[in-house]
Write a protein that holds these residues in place. Structure first.
Motif, PDB file in Angstrom:
ATOM      1  N   LEU A  53       6.365  11.647   5.611  1.00  0.00           N
ATOM      2  CA  LEU A  53       5.624  11.148   5.173  1.00  0.00           C
ATOM      3  C   LEU A  53       4.439  11.504   5.696  1.00  0.00           C
ATOM      4  O   LEU A  53       2.950  11.179   4.634  1.00  0.00           O
ATOM      5  N   GLU A  54       3.733  11.790   6.481  1.00  0.00           N
ATOM      6  CA  GLU A  54       2.240  12.867   6.847  1.00  0.00           C
ATOM      7  C   GLU A  54       2.884  13.500   5.459  1.00  0.00           C
ATOM      8  O   GLU A  54       1.141  14.205   4.817  1.00  0.00           O
ATOM      9  N   ARG A  55       3.006  14.432   5.726  1.00  0.00           N
ATOM     10  CA  ARG A  55       3.427  15.712   4.623  1.00  0.00           C
ATOM     11  C   ARG A  55       3.392  15.900   3.229  1.00  0.00           C
ATOM     12  O   ARG A  55       2.811  16.469   2.496  1.00  0.00           O
ATOM     13  N   ASP A  56       4.014  14.489   2.879  1.00  0.00           N
ATOM     14  CA  ASP A  56       4.073  13.325   1.353  1.00  0.00           C
ATOM     15  C   ASP A  56       2.116  13.171   1.543  1.00  0.00           C
ATOM     16  O   ASP A  56       2.438  12.239   0.137  1.00  0.00           O
ATOM     17  N   GLY A  57       1.659  12.942   2.642  1.00  0.00           N
ATOM     18  CA  GLY A  57       0.087  12.320   2.349  1.00  0.00           C
ATOM     19  C   GLY A  57       0.350  10.585   2.565  1.00  0.00           C
ATOM     20  O   GLY A  57      -0.790   9.954   1.982  1.00  0.00           O
ATOM     21  N   GLU A 104      -0.966   5.930  11.542  1.00  0.00           N
ATOM     22  CA  GLU A 104      -2.160   4.876  10.024  1.00  0.00           C
ATOM     23  C   GLU A 104      -1.213   5.342   8.888  1.00  0.00           C
ATOM     24  O   GLU A 104      -0.943   6.635   8.464  1.00  0.00           O
ATOM     25  N   LEU A 105      -1.018   4.690   8.302  1.00  0.00           N
ATOM     26  CA  LEU A 105      -1.248   4.575   6.014  1.00  0.00           C
ATOM     27  C   LEU A 105      -1.906   5.128   6.172  1.00  0.00           C
ATOM     28  O   LEU A 105      -3.354   4.632   6.398  1.00  0.00           O
ATOM     29  N   THR A 106      -2.215   6.188   4.758  1.00  0.00           N
ATOM     30  CA  THR A 106      -2.731   6.351   4.113  1.00  0.00           C
ATOM     31  C   THR A 106      -3.265   5.115   3.208  1.00  0.00           C
ATOM     32  O   THR A 106      -2.505   4.709   2.646  1.00  0.00           O
ATOM     33  N   SER A 131      12.297   6.581   6.767  1.00  0.00           N
ATOM     34  CA  SER A 131      10.559   6.683   6.212  1.00  0.00           C
ATOM     35  C   SER A 131       9.885   4.666   5.624  1.00  0.00           C
ATOM     36  O   SER A 131       8.930   5.046   6.060  1.00  0.00           O
ATOM     37  N   MET A 132      11.311   3.953   4.872  1.00  0.00           N
ATOM     38  CA  MET A 132      10.305   2.351   4.437  1.00  0.00           C
ATOM     39  C   MET A 132       9.872   1.531   5.916  1.00  0.00           C
ATOM     40  O   MET A 132       8.962   0.978   5.966  1.00  0.00           O
ATOM     41  N   MET A 133      10.826   1.313   6.451  1.00  0.00           N
ATOM     42  CA  MET A 133      10.727   1.028   7.470  1.00  0.00           C
ATOM     43  C   MET A 133       9.466   1.106   8.565  1.00  0.00           C
ATOM     44  O   MET A 133       8.086   0.288   8.536  1.00  0.00           O
ATOM     45  N   ILE A 134       9.798   2.542   8.367  1.00  0.00           N
ATOM     46  CA  ILE A 134       7.711   3.040   9.435  1.00  0.00           C
ATOM     47  C   ILE A 134       6.779   2.573   8.319  1.00  0.00           C
ATOM     48  O   ILE A 134       6.018   1.752   8.154  1.00  0.00           O
ATOM     49  N   ARG A 145      12.941  10.771  -0.629  1.00  0.00           N
ATOM     50  CA  ARG A 145      11.343   9.926   0.748  1.00  0.00           C
ATOM     51  C   ARG A 145      10.943   8.622   0.381  1.00  0.00           C
ATOM     52  O   ARG A 145      11.552   7.510   1.751  1.00  0.00           O
ATOM     53  N   VAL A 146      10.787   8.069  -0.377  1.00  0.00           N
ATOM     54  CA  VAL A 146      10.831   6.505  -1.081  1.00  0.00           C
ATOM     55  C   VAL A 146      12.166   5.762  -0.466  1.00  0.00           C
ATOM     56  O   VAL A 146      12.150   4.548  -0.320  1.00  0.00           O
TER      57      VAL A 146
END
Length: 150
Positions: free
Chosen positions: A89-93, A110-112, A53-56, A47-48
């Motif tokens: 990203l949502e699934r990974d929290g 938004e970021l957690t 994902s990293m751009m997001i 994921r990372v």
């Protein structure tokens, strides 16, 4: 700094690999990838390591965004890939999705707290890439020239 890098053998011509080198155990200093704990980390690293994902994450580091805003800010991403990346990203929290019941519904991302903690490592990786892009491009050209002759 460039001189220091040259001493660290970051040049494309560097080909010295110790005889004891084992690519399977080269990460994290040991045979970690063979253990159950590291196998569990692989999906997170995937994921990372995903460019979208990293751009997001880096865009959301500046505050929440709507889906359409993210789509406009990320050049080249398809609607489907943005959706899949946001879901992952949502699934990974790392990201939260907030739906505001309006017509049409408003959806903000938004970021957690966990996602916020990822900003610095992602920023550091980006800085590393910028600092070493010339060396990487030289290595790619060297590799391509060597393989064109074969």
């Amino acid at each position: 700094m460039d001189q220091l890098q040259e001493r660290k053998n970051l040049l494309p011509s560097h080909k010295i690999v110790p005889a004891s080198y084992d690519a399977r155990s080269a990460t994290a200093g040991g045979p970690c990838l063979q253990s159950a704990g590291c196998k569990n980390v692989a999906p997170v690293l995937n994921r990372v390591g995903d460019k979208w994902s990293m751009m997001i994450v880096m865009i959301l580091a500046n505050g929440s965004r709507r889906f359409s805003e993210l789509k406009r800010e990320i050049d080249g991403i398809s609607q489907r890939m943005l959706t899949l990346s946001l879901r992952g990203l949502e699934r990974d929290g790392l990201v939260t999705r907030t739906v505001t019941p309006t017509i049409p519904p408003r959806v903000d991302y938004e970021l957690t707290e966990l996602g916020i903690s990822l900003r610095e490592p992602v920023k550091a990786l980006g800085e590393w890439a910028i600092e070493h892009i010339a060396c990487i491009r030289a290595a790619q050209e060297h590799y391509d020239r060597a393989n064109d002759r074969v």
